[in-house]
Write a protein that holds these residues in place. Sequence first.
Motif, PDB file in Angstrom:
ATOM      1  N   VAL A  97       0.835  -1.208   0.000  1.00 55.50           N
ATOM      2  CA  VAL A  97       0.000   0.000   0.000  1.00 55.50           C
ATOM      3  C   VAL A  97       0.868   1.257   0.000  1.00 55.50           C
ATOM      4  O   VAL A  97       0.568   2.242  -0.697  1.00 55.50           O
ATOM      5  N   ALA A  98       1.978   1.235   0.750  1.00 58.53           N
ATOM      6  CA  ALA A  98       2.865   2.405   0.804  1.00 58.53           C
ATOM      7  C   ALA A  98       3.452   2.733  -0.561  1.00 58.53           C
ATOM      8  O   ALA A  98       3.749   3.896  -0.853  1.00 58.53           O
ATOM      9  N   LEU A  99       3.602   1.720  -1.410  1.00 56.85           N
ATOM     10  CA  LEU A  99       4.169   1.945  -2.743  1.00 56.85           C
ATOM     11  C   LEU A  99       3.235   2.747  -3.637  1.00 56.85           C
ATOM     12  O   LEU A  99       3.670   3.253  -4.689  1.00 56.85           O
ATOM     13  N   PHE A 100       1.969   2.879  -3.254  1.00 57.55           N
ATOM     14  CA  PHE A 100       1.075   3.720  -4.045  1.00 57.55           C
ATOM     15  C   PHE A 100       1.544   5.168  -4.049  1.00 57.55           C
ATOM     16  O   PHE A 100       1.284   5.905  -5.007  1.00 57.55           O
ATOM     17  N   LEU A 101       2.236   5.617  -3.006  1.00 51.27           N
ATOM     18  CA  LEU A 101       2.713   6.999  -2.952  1.00 51.27           C
ATOM     19  C   LEU A 101       3.757   7.275  -4.022  1.00 51.27           C
ATOM     20  O   LEU A 101       3.578   8.206  -4.830  1.00 51.27           O
ATOM     21  N   PRO A 102       4.883   6.509  -4.119  1.00 51.52           N
ATOM     22  CA  PRO A 102       5.841   6.800  -5.183  1.00 51.52           C
ATOM     23  C   PRO A 102       5.280   6.555  -6.580  1.00 51.52           C
ATOM     24  O   PRO A 102       5.624   7.281  -7.521  1.00 51.52           O
ATOM     25  N   VAL A 103       4.408   5.549  -6.737  1.00 52.67           N
ATOM     26  CA  VAL A 103       3.821   5.295  -8.062  1.00 52.67           C
ATOM     27  C   VAL A 103       2.954   6.472  -8.491  1.00 52.67           C
ATOM     28  O   VAL A 103       3.049   6.962  -9.624  1.00 52.67           O
ATOM     29  N   THR A 104       2.120   6.956  -7.576  1.00 54.69           N
ATOM     30  CA  THR A 104       1.258   8.098  -7.892  1.00 54.69           C
ATOM     31  C   THR A 104       2.084   9.350  -8.162  1.00 54.69           C
ATOM     32  O   THR A 104       1.793  10.121  -9.084  1.00 54.69           O
ATOM     33  N   ALA A 105       3.140   9.561  -7.354  1.00 55.07           N
ATOM     34  CA  ALA A 105       3.995  10.733  -7.547  1.00 55.07           C
ATOM     35  C   ALA A 105       4.686  10.685  -8.901  1.00 55.07           C
ATOM     36  O   ALA A 105       4.744  11.699  -9.617  1.00 55.07           O
ATOM     37  N   TRP A 106       5.213   9.508  -9.271  1.00 56.36           N
ATOM     38  CA  TRP A 106       5.913   9.391 -10.552  1.00 56.36           C
ATOM     39  C   TRP A 106       4.956   9.635 -11.718  1.00 56.36           C
ATOM     40  O   TRP A 106       5.293  10.354 -12.668  1.00 56.36           O
ATOM     41  N   LEU A 107       3.763   9.061 -11.654  1.00 56.77           N
ATOM     42  CA  LEU A 107       2.793   9.253 -12.734  1.00 56.77           C
ATOM     43  C   LEU A 107       2.341  10.707 -12.820  1.00 56.77           C
ATOM     44  O   LEU A 107       2.113  11.232 -13.914  1.00 56.77           O
ATOM     45  N   THR A 108       2.242  11.365 -11.680  1.00 55.47           N
ATOM     46  CA  THR A 108       1.872  12.785 -11.679  1.00 55.47           C
ATOM     47  C   THR A 108       2.960  13.627 -12.338  1.00 55.47           C
ATOM     48  O   THR A 108       2.679  14.548 -13.106  1.00 55.47           O
ATOM     49  N   LEU A 109       4.210  13.305 -12.029  1.00 53.09           N
ATOM     50  CA  LEU A 109       5.332  14.067 -12.583  1.00 53.09           C
ATOM     51  C   LEU A 109       5.579  13.766 -14.055  1.00 53.09           C
ATOM     52  O   LEU A 109       5.852  14.672 -14.846  1.00 53.09           O
ATOM     53  N   PHE A 110       5.481  12.490 -14.421  1.00 57.03           N
ATOM     54  CA  PHE A 110       5.970  12.086 -15.736  1.00 57.03           C
ATOM     55  C   PHE A 110       4.966  11.332 -16.602  1.00 57.03           C
ATOM     56  O   PHE A 110       5.296  10.957 -17.728  1.00 57.03           O
ATOM     57  N   GLY A 111       3.763  11.100 -16.097  1.00 56.67           N
ATOM     58  CA  GLY A 111       2.788  10.373 -16.898  1.00 56.67           C
ATOM     59  C   GLY A 111       2.517  11.043 -18.227  1.00 56.67           C
ATOM     60  O   GLY A 111       2.434  10.387 -19.279  1.00 56.67           O
ATOM     61  N   GLY A 112       2.412  12.375 -18.218  1.00 57.02           N
ATOM     62  CA  GLY A 112       2.159  13.106 -19.458  1.00 57.02           C
ATOM     63  C   GLY A 112       3.327  13.087 -20.419  1.00 57.02           C
ATOM     64  O   GLY A 112       3.147  13.260 -21.633  1.00 57.02           O
ATOM     65  N   VAL A 113       4.541  12.867 -19.891  1.00 55.14           N
ATOM     66  CA  VAL A 113       5.734  12.843 -20.742  1.00 55.14           C
ATOM     67  C   VAL A 113       5.686  11.657 -21.701  1.00 55.14           C
ATOM     68  O   VAL A 113       6.182  11.733 -22.831  1.00 55.14           O
ATOM     69  N   LEU A 114       5.093  10.560 -21.258  1.00 52.69           N
ATOM     70  CA  LEU A 114       5.097   9.338 -22.061  1.00 52.69           C
ATOM     71  C   LEU A 114       4.186   9.432 -23.274  1.00 52.69           C
ATOM     72  O   LEU A 114       4.376   8.710 -24.244  1.00 52.69           O
ATOM     73  N   ALA A 115       3.198  10.321 -23.238  1.00 52.78           N
ATOM     74  CA  ALA A 115       2.269  10.448 -24.353  1.00 52.78           C
ATOM     75  C   ALA A 115       2.951  11.102 -25.547  1.00 52.78           C
ATOM     76  O   ALA A 115       3.841  11.946 -25.388  1.00 52.78           O
ATOM     77  N   ASP A 116       2.543  10.724 -26.737  1.00 55.36           N
ATOM     78  CA  ASP A 116       3.076  11.314 -27.964  1.00 55.36           C
ATOM     79  C   ASP A 116       2.312  12.599 -28.257  1.00 55.36           C
ATOM     80  O   ASP A 116       1.133  12.588 -28.585  1.00 55.36           O
ATOM     81  N   LYS A 117       2.995  13.742 -28.131  1.00 56.24           N
ATOM     82  CA  LYS A 117       2.361  15.044 -28.314  1.00 56.24           C
ATOM     83  C   LYS A 117       2.739  15.687 -29.644  1.00 56.24           C
ATOM     84  O   LYS A 117       2.428  16.856 -29.882  1.00 56.24           O
ATOM     85  N   SER A 118       3.444  14.959 -30.493  1.00 54.37           N
ATOM     86  CA  SER A 118       3.896  15.520 -31.759  1.00 54.37           C
ATOM     87  C   SER A 118       2.746  15.644 -32.748  1.00 54.37           C
ATOM     88  O   SER A 118       1.766  14.904 -32.686  1.00 54.37           O
TER      89      SER A 118
END
Length: 357
Positions: free
Chosen positions: A102-123
């Motif tokens: 359950v504690a791992l939800f914190l780093p997973v959520t933080a990483w997705l918040t910071l970088f989730g949008g980076v993975l999408a193709d915006k070109s």
Amino acid sequence: MNLEQDVTTTAGEHAGTEEPSTRRTVAQRALRTAGRPEPWRRGPILTVLALLLGLVMVLHAEIPNAGWHLGSLVENLLPWLGLAVLPLLAAALWRRSAAAVVALFLPVTAWLTLFGGVLADKSGPGGDLTVAEQNVDADNPDPDGTARRLAASGADLLALVELTPQSAGAYEKGLVAAYPYHVVRGTVGLWSRLPLGDAQPIDVMDYGPLADTRPADGKAPENRALRTTVATARGPLTVYVAHLGSVRVLPSSGFWTASRDIGVQALGRAVAADGSERTLLLGDLNGSLDDRAFAGLTARMRSAQDTAGAGFGFSYPASFPVVRIDQILVRGVTATSSRVLPDTGSDHLPVAAGITW
């Protein structure tokens, strides 16, 4: 009644129907099970590590930079902190620790918040110009080959940094057919299919507080940045080309960024004072734009990779890229695409972007 008596009594209730050896096995198994902590109490160290990892991601801007510059170091490596989730998850599952999972939800959520949008193709399609930048490596053993590969990139503007007196001629010769216009100032240059004008050096190597890094012969350092204008069909375009000072990890002082940070401030002042309507910055900035040192610069210009790229666009080192330190920033124009180009023989990968008015 103590635990062993309680278990023995429970096991003894079946004495009339089970063999003595079976009764002993049941009692031993019950004792082992009763002695284990519940899933929510297992793996307290794993739980703490998971929470600390998440807090580092969430509060990275609060990590102090005094002394060892740990804040900047963490920010340059920030995307890779997500990998620490994998061994922590494996250990939590092995320990059957519900709290750690359950504690791992914190780093997973933080990483997705910071970088989730980076993975999408915006070109997107189109663009008025294609621009590219590369650190060509002062020790490049084959500048002629690098020049040929860059000429085939199709870029309209090509910024090169870490030129040397020995290699500059090779690039001028190898690129002249594709780029009839070029300007070189010190170790940086811009090659263009369109006319250039008003070229001037930008001082990003103020050695004031860095006397120990001044060349031993007392000579001024080679110029590492320039400003010029490109005459386009849509009007003038101001282009900065820069190679900021290197960073190093030193046993005595940690993450050493003094030279680079001086360059960032000087470059930021030049861009802030520039009244040009449309501006590009192409260069090896020796840092990820997540690094707080670039906050002033990124407040005035936008990263082409962040707005029109797909993924992180790591550019260094070329053999196994782990960080994007080669940047294309825009102001007054829009990036339509951003990508990393194939290896050209340098220790950096070239980066390219499409821009439109």
